[in-house]
Design a protein around this motif. Structure first.
Motif, PDB file in Angstrom:
ATOM      1  N   TRP A 156      -3.523   7.980   8.224  1.00 40.26           N
ATOM      2  CA  TRP A 156      -3.946   7.105   7.507  1.00 40.26           C
ATOM      3  C   TRP A 156      -3.021   6.015   6.928  1.00 40.26           C
ATOM      4  CZ3 TRP A 156      -9.038   7.599   7.673  1.00 40.26           C
ATOM      5  CH2 TRP A 156      -9.712   8.674   7.669  1.00 40.26           C
ATOM      6  N   GLN A 157      -1.553   6.574   7.060  1.00 39.16           N
ATOM      7  CA  GLN A 157      -0.360   5.931   6.364  1.00 39.16           C
ATOM      8  C   GLN A 157      -0.303   4.408   6.871  1.00 39.16           C
ATOM      9  OE1 GLN A 157       2.740   8.620   7.086  1.00 39.16           O
ATOM     10  NE2 GLN A 157       2.830   9.048   5.269  1.00 39.16           N
ATOM     11  N   ALA A 158       0.017   3.776   5.683  1.00 37.67           N
ATOM     12  CA  ALA A 158       0.310   2.340   5.884  1.00 37.67           C
ATOM     13  C   ALA A 158      -0.739   1.626   6.626  1.00 37.67           C
ATOM     14  CB  ALA A 158       1.654   2.186   6.496  1.00 37.67           C
ATOM     15  N   LYS A 159      -2.060   1.880   6.460  1.00 43.94           N
ATOM     16  CA  LYS A 159      -3.114   1.110   7.125  1.00 43.94           C
ATOM     17  C   LYS A 159      -4.031   0.840   5.841  1.00 43.94           C
ATOM     18  CE  LYS A 159      -2.815   3.897  11.334  1.00 43.94           C
ATOM     19  NZ  LYS A 159      -3.359   4.676  12.356  1.00 43.94           N
ATOM     20  N   PRO A 160      -4.844  -0.233   6.223  1.00 37.41           N
ATOM     21  CA  PRO A 160      -5.652  -0.648   5.066  1.00 37.41           C
ATOM     22  C   PRO A 160      -7.064  -0.217   5.312  1.00 37.41           C
ATOM     23  CG  PRO A 160      -5.826  -2.435   6.695  1.00 37.41           C
ATOM     24  CD  PRO A 160      -4.686  -1.265   7.176  1.00 37.41           C
ATOM     25  N   VAL A 161      -7.874   0.092   4.101  1.00 42.44           N
ATOM     26  CA  VAL A 161      -9.134   0.771   4.100  1.00 42.44           C
ATOM     27  C   VAL A 161     -10.281  -0.290   3.602  1.00 42.44           C
ATOM     28  CG1 VAL A 161     -10.595   2.693   3.494  1.00 42.44           C
ATOM     29  CG2 VAL A 161      -8.045   3.015   4.247  1.00 42.44           C
ATOM     30  N   GLY A 162     -11.242  -0.711   3.984  1.00 39.86           N
ATOM     31  CA  GLY A 162     -12.369  -1.157   3.265  1.00 39.86           C
ATOM     32  C   GLY A 162     -13.593  -0.301   3.066  1.00 39.86           C
ATOM     33  N   PHE A 163     -14.331  -0.746   2.325  1.00 37.63           N
ATOM     34  CA  PHE A 163     -15.678   0.202   1.997  1.00 37.63           C
ATOM     35  C   PHE A 163     -16.906  -0.735   2.194  1.00 37.63           C
ATOM     36  CE2 PHE A 163     -12.019   1.864  -0.362  1.00 37.63           C
ATOM     37  CZ  PHE A 163     -11.767   3.060   0.203  1.00 37.63           C
ATOM     38  N   VAL A 164     -17.950  -0.108   2.552  1.00 34.32           N
ATOM     39  CA  VAL A 164     -19.443  -0.437   2.433  1.00 34.32           C
ATOM     40  C   VAL A 164     -20.024   0.917   1.943  1.00 34.32           C
ATOM     41  CG1 VAL A 164     -21.226  -0.991   3.689  1.00 34.32           C
ATOM     42  CG2 VAL A 164     -19.217  -1.757   4.726  1.00 34.32           C
ATOM     43  N   ALA A 175      -2.426   4.799   2.017  1.00 33.08           N
ATOM     44  CA  ALA A 175      -3.243   3.772   2.414  1.00 33.08           C
ATOM     45  C   ALA A 175      -3.477   2.693   1.541  1.00 33.08           C
ATOM     46  CB  ALA A 175      -4.652   4.302   3.064  1.00 33.08           C
ATOM     47  N   VAL A 176      -3.883   1.614   1.974  1.00 30.03           N
ATOM     48  CA  VAL A 176      -4.104   0.328   1.361  1.00 30.03           C
ATOM     49  C   VAL A 176      -5.552   0.068   1.193  1.00 30.03           C
ATOM     50  CG1 VAL A 176      -3.548  -2.018   0.604  1.00 30.03           C
ATOM     51  CG2 VAL A 176      -1.690  -0.465   1.560  1.00 30.03           C
ATOM     52  N   THR A 177      -6.171   0.188   0.075  1.00 28.35           N
ATOM     53  CA  THR A 177      -7.302  -0.353  -0.208  1.00 28.35           C
ATOM     54  C   THR A 177      -7.816  -1.739  -0.517  1.00 28.35           C
ATOM     55  OG1 THR A 177      -7.789   0.591  -2.458  1.00 28.35           O
ATOM     56  CG2 THR A 177      -8.232   2.238  -0.598  1.00 28.35           C
ATOM     57  N   ALA A 195      -0.596  -7.902   8.496  1.00 32.19           N
ATOM     58  CA  ALA A 195       0.492  -7.808   7.863  1.00 32.19           C
ATOM     59  C   ALA A 195       1.115  -6.419   8.071  1.00 32.19           C
ATOM     60  CB  ALA A 195       0.482  -8.025   6.256  1.00 32.19           C
ATOM     61  N   LEU A 196       0.704  -5.277   8.131  1.00 31.77           N
ATOM     62  CA  LEU A 196       1.226  -3.959   8.082  1.00 31.77           C
ATOM     63  C   LEU A 196       1.345  -3.707   9.438  1.00 31.77           C
ATOM     64  CD1 LEU A 196      -1.268  -2.114   5.753  1.00 31.77           C
ATOM     65  CD2 LEU A 196       1.214  -2.529   5.113  1.00 31.77           C
ATOM     66  N   ALA A 209       4.832  -5.450  10.011  1.00 35.67           N
ATOM     67  CA  ALA A 209       5.649  -4.552   9.187  1.00 35.67           C
ATOM     68  C   ALA A 209       6.259  -3.503   9.950  1.00 35.67           C
ATOM     69  CB  ALA A 209       5.472  -4.468   7.839  1.00 35.67           C
ATOM     70  N   LYS A 210       5.174  -2.697  10.394  1.00 41.06           N
ATOM     71  CA  LYS A 210       5.773  -1.378  11.306  1.00 41.06           C
ATOM     72  C   LYS A 210       6.257  -1.688  12.593  1.00 41.06           C
ATOM     73  CE  LYS A 210       1.446   0.009  10.358  1.00 41.06           C
ATOM     74  NZ  LYS A 210       0.144   0.966  10.435  1.00 41.06           N
ATOM     75  N   SER A 211       6.159  -2.747  13.178  1.00 41.52           N
ATOM     76  CA  SER A 211       6.832  -3.199  14.154  1.00 41.52           C
ATOM     77  C   SER A 211       8.272  -3.522  14.321  1.00 41.52           C
ATOM     78  CB  SER A 211       6.214  -4.084  15.045  1.00 41.52           C
ATOM     79  OG  SER A 211       6.433  -5.533  14.244  1.00 41.52           O
ATOM     80  N   VAL A 212       8.653  -3.561  13.008  1.00 38.41           N
ATOM     81  CA  VAL A 212       9.855  -4.191  12.545  1.00 38.41           C
ATOM     82  C   VAL A 212      10.765  -2.800  12.077  1.00 38.41           C
ATOM     83  CG1 VAL A 212      11.312  -5.331  11.028  1.00 38.41           C
ATOM     84  CG2 VAL A 212       9.408  -6.363  12.244  1.00 38.41           C
TER      85      VAL A 212
END
Length: 200
Positions: free
Chosen positions: A111-119, A143-145, A188-189, A192-195
């Motif tokens: 889950w780390q450093a990944k975005p989460v959306g909700f339905v 995680a980033v919601t 964006a994430l 960033a993680k590739s750097v």
């Protein structure tokens, strides 16, 4: 191109989690509607994680049995490979399903450093109380919601017998907004993680 360098022109990998495994669940109807919207976008490569097809025990273990490893094998690679998540959740007793919490708790780095959306879907609240609790859970997992959600109040009344939404303009617009935000954060994430690896 170096195989270790992410290709930022490739579609983002989106894992869509159907969070209920209850008999007679309404989740697949909502999922089919949402997946048709997500699949129409060129910026996402979509994969489904359906909790009705994974039998994870509630007793967590740092050394799971072969049977549990088999069940984890149905979901963990999809979560690990994802750049972003959409969680499709009902609201049960002012909260989200136990099967969904169990999936979350069996994983951490995925889950780390990944975005989460909700339905979300439900009765008068449209599942929003479940979403608010999930935001706290995912924050603990680094995680980033995303802010905007898709919510179906009194969900059963809004879909016909074929699973089509009776008035799709509103939820279609909400889905686009949420997916746009999710794509921005995922790209964006990923960049960033590739750097620099996330230091969580």
């Amino acid at each position: 191109m170096d195989i270790n360098t992410p290709d930022h022109t490739s579609p983002l990998k989106l894992a869509v989690i159907i969070g209920s495994n209850r008999d007679g669940r309404f989740g697949p109807t909502v999922a089919r509607w949402f997946l048709s919207r997500a699949a129409a976008r060129e910026d996402f490569d979509v994969e489904v994680v359906d909790l009705a097809h994974a039998d994870l025990p509630t007793a967590l273990s740092f050394n799971p049995s072969p049977d549990v490893r088999t069940e984890l094998g149905k979901v963990t690679p999809k979560l690990a490979g994802a750049d972003a998540f959409v969680v499709i959740t009902p609201e049960y007793n002012h909260s989200f399903p136990a099967a969904l919490k169990n999936l979350v708790d069996w994983h951490f780095a995925e889950w780390q450093a990944k975005p989460v959306g909700f339905v979300s879907y439900g009765g008068i609240s449209g599942g929003l109380r479940a979403v608010e609790q999930l935001r706290q859970v995912f924050a603990e997992l680094h995680a980033v919601t995303v802010r905007d959600t898709v919510s179906f109040h009194n969900a059963g009344a809004h879909f016909d017998d074929e699973g089509n939404h009776r008035d799709p303009a509103g939820p279609d617009a909400a889905a686009k907004t949420m997916l746009d935000q999710l794509a921005w954060w995922a790209e964006a994430l990923r960049s960033a993680k590739s750097v620099s690896p996330y230091a969580g």
